[in-house]
Motif scaffolding. Structure first.
Motif, PDB file in Angstrom:
ATOM      1  N   UNK A 140     -26.714  38.693 -24.165  1.00 40.64           N
ATOM      2  CA  UNK A 140     -27.730  38.770 -25.211  1.00 40.64           C
ATOM      3  C   UNK A 140     -29.025  39.391 -24.691  1.00 40.64           C
ATOM      4  N   UNK A 141     -29.406  39.019 -23.473  1.00 37.04           N
ATOM      5  CA  UNK A 141     -30.647  39.568 -22.918  1.00 37.04           C
ATOM      6  C   UNK A 141     -30.531  41.067 -22.701  1.00 37.04           C
ATOM      7  N   UNK A 142     -29.342  41.559 -22.326  1.00 44.67           N
ATOM      8  CA  UNK A 142     -29.144  42.984 -22.067  1.00 44.67           C
ATOM      9  C   UNK A 142     -28.759  43.756 -23.318  1.00 44.67           C
ATOM     10  N   UNK A 143     -28.652  43.068 -24.480  1.00 46.37           N
ATOM     11  CA  UNK A 143     -28.307  43.704 -25.755  1.00 46.37           C
ATOM     12  C   UNK A 143     -26.955  44.402 -25.680  1.00 46.37           C
ATOM     13  N   UNK A 187     -24.267  45.764 -15.446  1.00 49.06           N
ATOM     14  CA  UNK A 187     -25.567  45.984 -16.096  1.00 49.06           C
ATOM     15  C   UNK A 187     -26.637  45.083 -15.488  1.00 49.06           C
ATOM     16  N   UNK A 188     -26.273  43.837 -15.175  1.00 53.12           N
ATOM     17  CA  UNK A 188     -27.234  42.925 -14.563  1.00 53.12           C
ATOM     18  C   UNK A 188     -27.616  43.413 -13.170  1.00 53.12           C
ATOM     19  N   UNK A 189     -26.662  43.956 -12.403  1.00 55.43           N
ATOM     20  CA  UNK A 189     -26.954  44.450 -11.059  1.00 55.43           C
ATOM     21  C   UNK A 189     -27.926  45.626 -11.112  1.00 55.43           C
ATOM     22  N   UNK A 190     -27.726  46.528 -12.062  1.00 55.05           N
ATOM     23  CA  UNK A 190     -28.636  47.679 -12.163  1.00 55.05           C
ATOM     24  C   UNK A 190     -30.051  47.227 -12.504  1.00 55.05           C
ATOM     25  N   UNK A 191     -30.175  46.306 -13.442  1.00 53.24           N
ATOM     26  CA  UNK A 191     -31.505  45.886 -13.873  1.00 53.24           C
ATOM     27  C   UNK A 191     -32.181  45.021 -12.820  1.00 53.24           C
ATOM     28  N   UNK A 192     -31.399  44.221 -12.064  1.00 59.03           N
ATOM     29  CA  UNK A 192     -31.981  43.340 -11.052  1.00 59.03           C
ATOM     30  C   UNK A 192     -32.031  44.007  -9.677  1.00 59.03           C
ATOM     31  N   UNK A 193     -31.622  45.267  -9.595  1.00 61.60           N
ATOM     32  CA  UNK A 193     -31.624  46.016  -8.329  1.00 61.60           C
ATOM     33  C   UNK A 193     -30.773  45.307  -7.282  1.00 61.60           C
ATOM     34  N   UNK A 208     -33.998  37.275 -12.125  1.00 60.19           N
ATOM     35  CA  UNK A 208     -34.217  38.664 -11.713  1.00 60.19           C
ATOM     36  C   UNK A 208     -34.018  39.606 -12.883  1.00 60.19           C
ATOM     37  N   UNK A 209     -32.974  39.346 -13.712  1.00 57.67           N
ATOM     38  CA  UNK A 209     -32.746  40.207 -14.881  1.00 57.67           C
ATOM     39  C   UNK A 209     -33.912  40.071 -15.847  1.00 57.67           C
ATOM     40  N   UNK A 210     -34.413  38.846 -16.034  1.00 59.83           N
ATOM     41  CA  UNK A 210     -35.542  38.667 -16.945  1.00 59.83           C
ATOM     42  C   UNK A 210     -36.770  39.428 -16.458  1.00 59.83           C
ATOM     43  N   UNK A 211     -37.016  39.431 -15.113  1.00 55.88           N
ATOM     44  CA  UNK A 211     -38.162  40.192 -14.592  1.00 55.88           C
ATOM     45  C   UNK A 211     -37.948  41.680 -14.764  1.00 55.88           C
ATOM     46  N   UNK A 212     -36.683  42.103 -14.599  1.00 51.46           N
ATOM     47  CA  UNK A 212     -36.416  43.527 -14.789  1.00 51.46           C
ATOM     48  C   UNK A 212     -36.635  43.946 -16.223  1.00 51.46           C
ATOM     49  N   UNK A 213     -36.290  43.095 -17.149  1.00 49.45           N
ATOM     50  CA  UNK A 213     -36.500  43.435 -18.557  1.00 49.45           C
ATOM     51  C   UNK A 213     -37.998  43.527 -18.853  1.00 49.45           C
ATOM     52  N   UNK A 214     -38.784  42.639 -18.239  1.00 50.78           N
ATOM     53  CA  UNK A 214     -40.224  42.655 -18.476  1.00 50.78           C
ATOM     54  C   UNK A 214     -40.910  43.793 -17.730  1.00 50.78           C
ATOM     55  N   UNK A 215     -40.194  44.481 -16.814  1.00 51.19           N
ATOM     56  CA  UNK A 215     -40.758  45.602 -16.076  1.00 51.19           C
ATOM     57  C   UNK A 215     -41.527  45.195 -14.858  1.00 51.19           C
TER      58      UNK A 215
END
Length: 415
Positions: free
Chosen positions: A341-344, A357-363, A397-404
């Motif tokens: 849901x967070x990654x749409x 997708x989570x790995x890419x966003x969380x580096x 980490x994913x949440x921080x990546x979404x927030x930039x």
């Protein structure tokens, strides 16, 4: 052990709109089916009772029909009785032992009867002694031995007519007959007539003014066989000597045989009322409980159930079962759903797609994300807690990546 970390606040339950909604099947339909069911059961019981009564009646009629002086059936002897009466013989049919003894005591009479297991030896001998003439029309070993000491009943004759071949006047004047069951004179002084096979069809003996005879009447004097050969003449010659004849048919009430006490006689008197009371109580309980069943109704359930209570309950179940792998699967399912849901991502996204997708966003390296979300299999509680911490760190980490925010890599991965 770490329980499920989902942030659901409440569990949805049916609302008041569903309250008191009845199912399509209304009460009248159920009452009709209940009445129909009881009607079918009652009809079945009535039919069973009627069938049992008919079967028992048929059996009783067949038993009475055999050599019965009042039966007009094929096995009865009503025709012979009517002929005797036409010839001036006063025929009395009795079905009671005391009545038979009184009839025999009134005047010299001929006793006609079949040997019956209902009567004991003493009762049968007393009846024989009370008569002037005795004609036994269904000879068995006991009766034959009483009338002709030393004689006995034997087998059956072949299906052929035989001549008397004796000097007994009643048999000589009757002529040939086809005997049924045979008798053997043995050491008695009886006169044997109608020799056939290993025995004879008739035994007679005279003592003073009395005559004693024994023959199988089932094949000679019944309504269907009376007119054959010399059957009628033989019966009339033996039974019509005296002006009075008593035809005795023993009944169950005449028995003088001592029997062992029955189960009912040995049972205490309070047992039967207790059984009846228990049966009545069972029927009343069945009717009472049966009336309580009605149409189903949707009732209001508790409005809310806190997610923390559900989480704690599940956690205790996993802990008592020591199933770390199942608990890990539950944690991963919750984490995957929240990350999707967070990654749409679409609902059809696979666990691998969500992990990548989570790995890419969380580096994170893709392999590390897949290890957390898919591959790791904890073997004990310590590894399960480590997995739970890793999943929580990945979500953060994913949440921080979404927030930039920069440096979204989880701390555990850095170490």
């Amino acid at each position: 052990m770490m329980p499920d970390t989902r942030t659901v606040d409440h569990v949805p339950v049916p609302g008041p709109a569903a309250t008191d909604q009845r199912l399509p099947d209304d009460g009248r339909g159920m009452r009709r089916r209940r009445v129909l069911g009881w009607t079918v059961i009652a009809a079945f019981l009535i039919l069973v009772g009627i069938a049992a009564a008919l079967l028992s009646g048929i059996g009783a009629w067949n038993e009475r029909d055999r050599l019965d002086p009042e039966s007009v059936g094929p096995g009865g002897t009503a025709a012979l009785v009517e002929i005797l009466r036409e010839r001036g013989v006063d025929v009395t049919v009795t079905r009671d032992r005391d009545e038979t003894m009184r009839a025999l005591a009134e005047a010299p009479a001929t006793l006609v009867m079949a040997d019956s297991a209902i009567l004991g030896d003493d009762a049968l001998q007393a009846i024989f002694d009370a008569a002037t003439d005795v004609v036994l029309i269904d000879p068995r070993t006991r009766g034959v031995e009483m009338l002709f000491p030393g004689a006995t009943a034997s087998g059956f004759a072949p299906a052929e007519t035989v001549d008397p071949e004796c000097e007994t006047d009643a048999a000589v004047r009757a002529g040939s007959v086809m005997p049924g069951r045979l008798v053997e004179p043995g050491t008695s002084d009886a006169v044997a007539c109608y020799p056939s096979g290993d025995g004879f069809g008739l035994l007679t003996s005279s003592s003073g003014e009395g005559l004693t005879a024994a023959f199988d009447g089932r094949d000679l004097i019944t309504n269907e066989n009376l007119a054959a050969d010399g059957n009628a003449a033989l019966a009339l010659n033996l039974m019509g000597r005296l002006p009075n004849l008593v035809w005795y048919v023993p009944s169950l009430t005449d028995s003088d045989i001592a029997t062992e006490p029955t189960l009912g006689e040995l049972t205490p008197g309070w047992v039967t009322p207790a059984i009846v009371l228990l049966g009545a109580s069972a029927v009343a309980a069945a009717l009472w409980r049966g009336r309580r069943f009605g149409p189903l109704v949707l009732e209001r359930l508790p409005v809310t159930a806190r997610a923390s209570e559900t989480m704690e309950g599940r956690g205790r179940l996993y802990e008592s079962g020591r199933d770390a792998l199942y608990a890990a699967d539950s944690l991963r399912l919750g984490t995957l759903e929240r990350l999707r849901r967070a990654l749409a991502l679409p609902p059809a996204a696979s666990a691998t797609d969500i992990a990548d997708a989570s790995a890419r966003l969380a580096a994170l390296p893709h392999q590390d994300a897949r290890r957390l979300l898919i591959e790791d299999e904890p073997r004990d509680e310590r590894e399960l807690i480590a997995l739970s911490d890793g999943l929580r760190a990945l979500e953060a980490a994913v949440a921080r990546g979404i927030r930039g925010e920069g440096d979204a890599q989880p701390e555990q991965t850095k170490r």
